[in-house]
Design an enzyme around this catalytic site. Structure first.
Site, mmCIF file in Angstrom:
data_model
loop_
_atom_site.group_PDB
_atom_site.id
_atom_site.type_symbol
_atom_site.label_atom_id
_atom_site.label_comp_id
_atom_site.label_asym_id
_atom_site.label_seq_id
_atom_site.Cartn_x
_atom_site.Cartn_y
_atom_site.Cartn_z
ATOM 1 N N HIS A 5 -10.716 4.135 -4.345
ATOM 2 C CA HIS A 5 -10.182 3.033 -3.534
ATOM 3 C C HIS A 5 -9.993 3.454 -2.082
ATOM 4 O O HIS A 5 -9.766 4.632 -1.778
ATOM 5 C CB HIS A 5 -8.884 2.476 -4.121
ATOM 6 C CG HIS A 5 -7.734 3.446 -4.170
ATOM 7 N ND1 HIS A 5 -6.875 3.626 -3.109
ATOM 8 C CD2 HIS A 5 -7.287 4.264 -5.151
ATOM 9 C CE1 HIS A 5 -5.947 4.515 -3.439
ATOM 10 N NE2 HIS A 5 -6.180 4.924 -4.676
ATOM 11 N N ASP A 36 -4.539 10.724 -1.801
ATOM 12 C CA ASP A 36 -4.647 9.478 -2.573
ATOM 13 C C ASP A 36 -5.240 8.364 -1.719
ATOM 14 O O ASP A 36 -4.507 7.566 -1.162
ATOM 15 C CB ASP A 36 -3.269 9.096 -3.087
ATOM 16 C CG ASP A 36 -3.289 7.912 -4.030
ATOM 17 O OD1 ASP A 36 -4.375 7.571 -4.527
ATOM 18 O OD2 ASP A 36 -2.215 7.325 -4.260
ATOM 19 N N GLU A 81 -3.842 -0.115 -4.672
ATOM 20 C CA GLU A 81 -2.449 0.322 -4.680
ATOM 21 C C GLU A 81 -1.464 -0.770 -5.095
ATOM 22 O O GLU A 81 -0.375 -0.468 -5.576
ATOM 23 C CB GLU A 81 -2.058 0.864 -3.304
ATOM 24 C CG GLU A 81 -2.733 2.172 -2.919
ATOM 25 C CD GLU A 81 -2.211 3.370 -3.698
ATOM 26 O OE1 GLU A 81 -1.377 3.175 -4.610
ATOM 27 O OE2 GLU A 81 -2.646 4.486 -3.397
ATOM 28 N N GLU A 131 -9.462 9.818 -8.326
ATOM 29 C CA GLU A 131 -8.029 9.899 -8.023
ATOM 30 C C GLU A 131 -7.577 11.365 -8.000
ATOM 31 O O GLU A 131 -8.230 12.245 -8.566
ATOM 32 C CB GLU A 131 -7.227 9.124 -9.074
ATOM 33 C CG GLU A 131 -7.397 7.613 -9.012
ATOM 34 C CD GLU A 131 -6.505 6.942 -7.976
ATOM 35 O OE1 GLU A 131 -5.823 7.674 -7.218
ATOM 36 O OE2 GLU A 131 -6.472 5.702 -7.936
ATOM 37 N N ASP A 154 -7.781 1.780 0.156
ATOM 38 C CA ASP A 154 -6.464 1.469 0.712
ATOM 39 C C ASP A 154 -5.485 2.606 0.450
ATOM 40 O O ASP A 154 -5.722 3.489 -0.378
ATOM 41 C CB ASP A 154 -5.924 0.159 0.128
ATOM 42 C CG ASP A 154 -5.749 0.215 -1.392
ATOM 43 O OD1 ASP A 154 -6.604 0.825 -2.067
ATOM 44 O OD2 ASP A 154 -4.769 -0.357 -1.907
#
Length: 392
Positions: A81, A113, A147, A173, A83
């Protein structure tokens, strides 16, 4: 720093991590479009077919693919991801959007992250691009809005034909480059208690919703799931995260809201949990509404692919079986792809996620890119081996 170069078949994963950290994509509001465009341009330059899929202003997912997949030869999916969470109220000792490297640590919001994971995946994909044009190829799913509940992945899963097929998923992740085979699910609920308003000097004429809420909170603290822990993920948990009630101090409040965060393990039915809580919290509970519903993810360590990959990265057997407490986009993508094997591995440090002065160890980023490249090569080799067997 110049990142995009049409003549360059690969990219430095550390420099790309720095470039991504310097692009603000704090969620809310998200605004992942600049990150999406950066990685999309790089992948397109490397020969990938790149699609951008928006679900709001500045909220952009990237789906990039290369190769000729089929039912026999489905691509490997790499996902991460774009964001990040907000920087928080505490002061940072470094610029949270500076991407500075100090003593081997790359600092910034999203460093662990998980912009380092995205960068390592993109770098590996670009390095392997020339060998991926034949089946089964590779699929990258880089999302916005993870998130706050995997909105980007959910949007893609609901678009007909956009995701296509995949044979396995690797989620980047933060795990410190250790293999993880799953994570807990997330069930977020909003409990509402109602009362009757009155003047604060005459409370006997009203019904205090906050008092009812306090009773509900006390019950939640003692709630038991009556379930044995999962062997690797542990037991389910419940946390009261928010409490809201009352509009002014000199009135009897007629409404109170309690935010509940439940983390579940495989085999737990979320609708059953909701029904159990409704009965348990009566009569003080007025309503119990679902805010987020993400299932747990687990792939058996005995799965042949997981066993082979664990051997390729020299993972200790007792370490592979560990899971993660937080959710990932795999909650959406794994079922969207038909429940395929899913591995979670990324260069970021698990304990640094969402922390002040977040960092990623620089050495882990290149290490992750090498691991992803090896997994991609293994996937291609297995496809070629399967084709040879069919031809024979």
């Amino acid at each position: 720093m110049q990142i995009r170069n049409p003549d360059m078949p690969s990219i430095n994963a550390v420099e790309l991590t720095q470039a991504l950290v310097r692009l603000h994509s704090v969620n809310p509001p998200g605004n992942e479009s600049a990150c999406a465009q950066l990685v999309g341009n790089l992948l397109e330059d490397a020969g990938f077919d790149v699609g951008y899929h928006s679900f709001g202003p500045g909220r952009v997912n990237v789906v990039a693919r290369i190769g000729e997949c089929s039912e026999l030869h489905r691509p490997l999916c790499l996902t991460g991801h774009l964001d990040t969470v907000p920087i928080g109220a505490a002061d940072w000792s470094v610029d949270p959007f500076g991407g500075e490297i100090v003593d081997g640590l790359l600092y910034g919001r999203g460093a662990s992250d998980m912009k380092s994971g995205v960068a390592a995946m993109v770098a590996a994909a670009m390095s392997a691009a020339a060998s991926l044009r034949e089946a089964p190829g590779l699929l990258l799913v880089l999302t916005a809005g993870e998130e706050t509940g995997c909105e980007g992945a959910s949007h893609l899963a609901n678009l007909d034909g956009v995701l296509g097929t995949a044979g396995a998923i690797v989620v980047g992740e933060p795990t410190g480059n250790r293999l993880r085979l799953g994570h807990k699910g997330a069930l977020w609920l909003m409990a509402t208690c109602q009362g009757r308003a009155a003047h604060g000097s005459m409370p006997d004429l009203g019904i205090n919703a906050i008092y009812r809420g306090a009773t509900v909170i006390g019950k939640l603290r003692d709630f038991g799931f009556n379930r044995a822990p999962h062997a690797e993920l542990g037991g389910p948990t419940l946390n009261v995260g928010t409490v809201r009630g009352g509009a002014n101090v000199n009135s009897v409040p007629d409404r109170a809201e309690i935010g509940i965060d439940i983390r579940t393990v495989p085999g737990m039915a979320h609708d059953r949990i909701i029904e159990d809580l409704r009965r348990y919290l009566a009569p003080d509970l007025h309503s119990l509404d679902q805010v987020l519903d993400l299932e747990s993810v687990w792939t058996s360590p005995h799965d042949p692919l997981m066993r082979r990959w664990a051997g390729r990265v020299d993972a200790p057997p007792d370490d592979v079986c560990l899971g993660l407490p937080f959710f990932t986009d795999a909650s959406i993508l794994k079922p969207a792809f038909g429940g395929i094997p899913t591995l979670i591995l990324g260069p970021g440090e698990t304990h640094m996620a969402h922390q002040t002065d977040e960092y990623c160890r620089v050495e882990r980023i290149g290490e992750a890119a090498a691991i992803y490249l090896d997994l991609i090569a293994d996937w291609q080799d297995q496809a070629r081996h399967a084709s040879a067997q069919v031809s024979a």
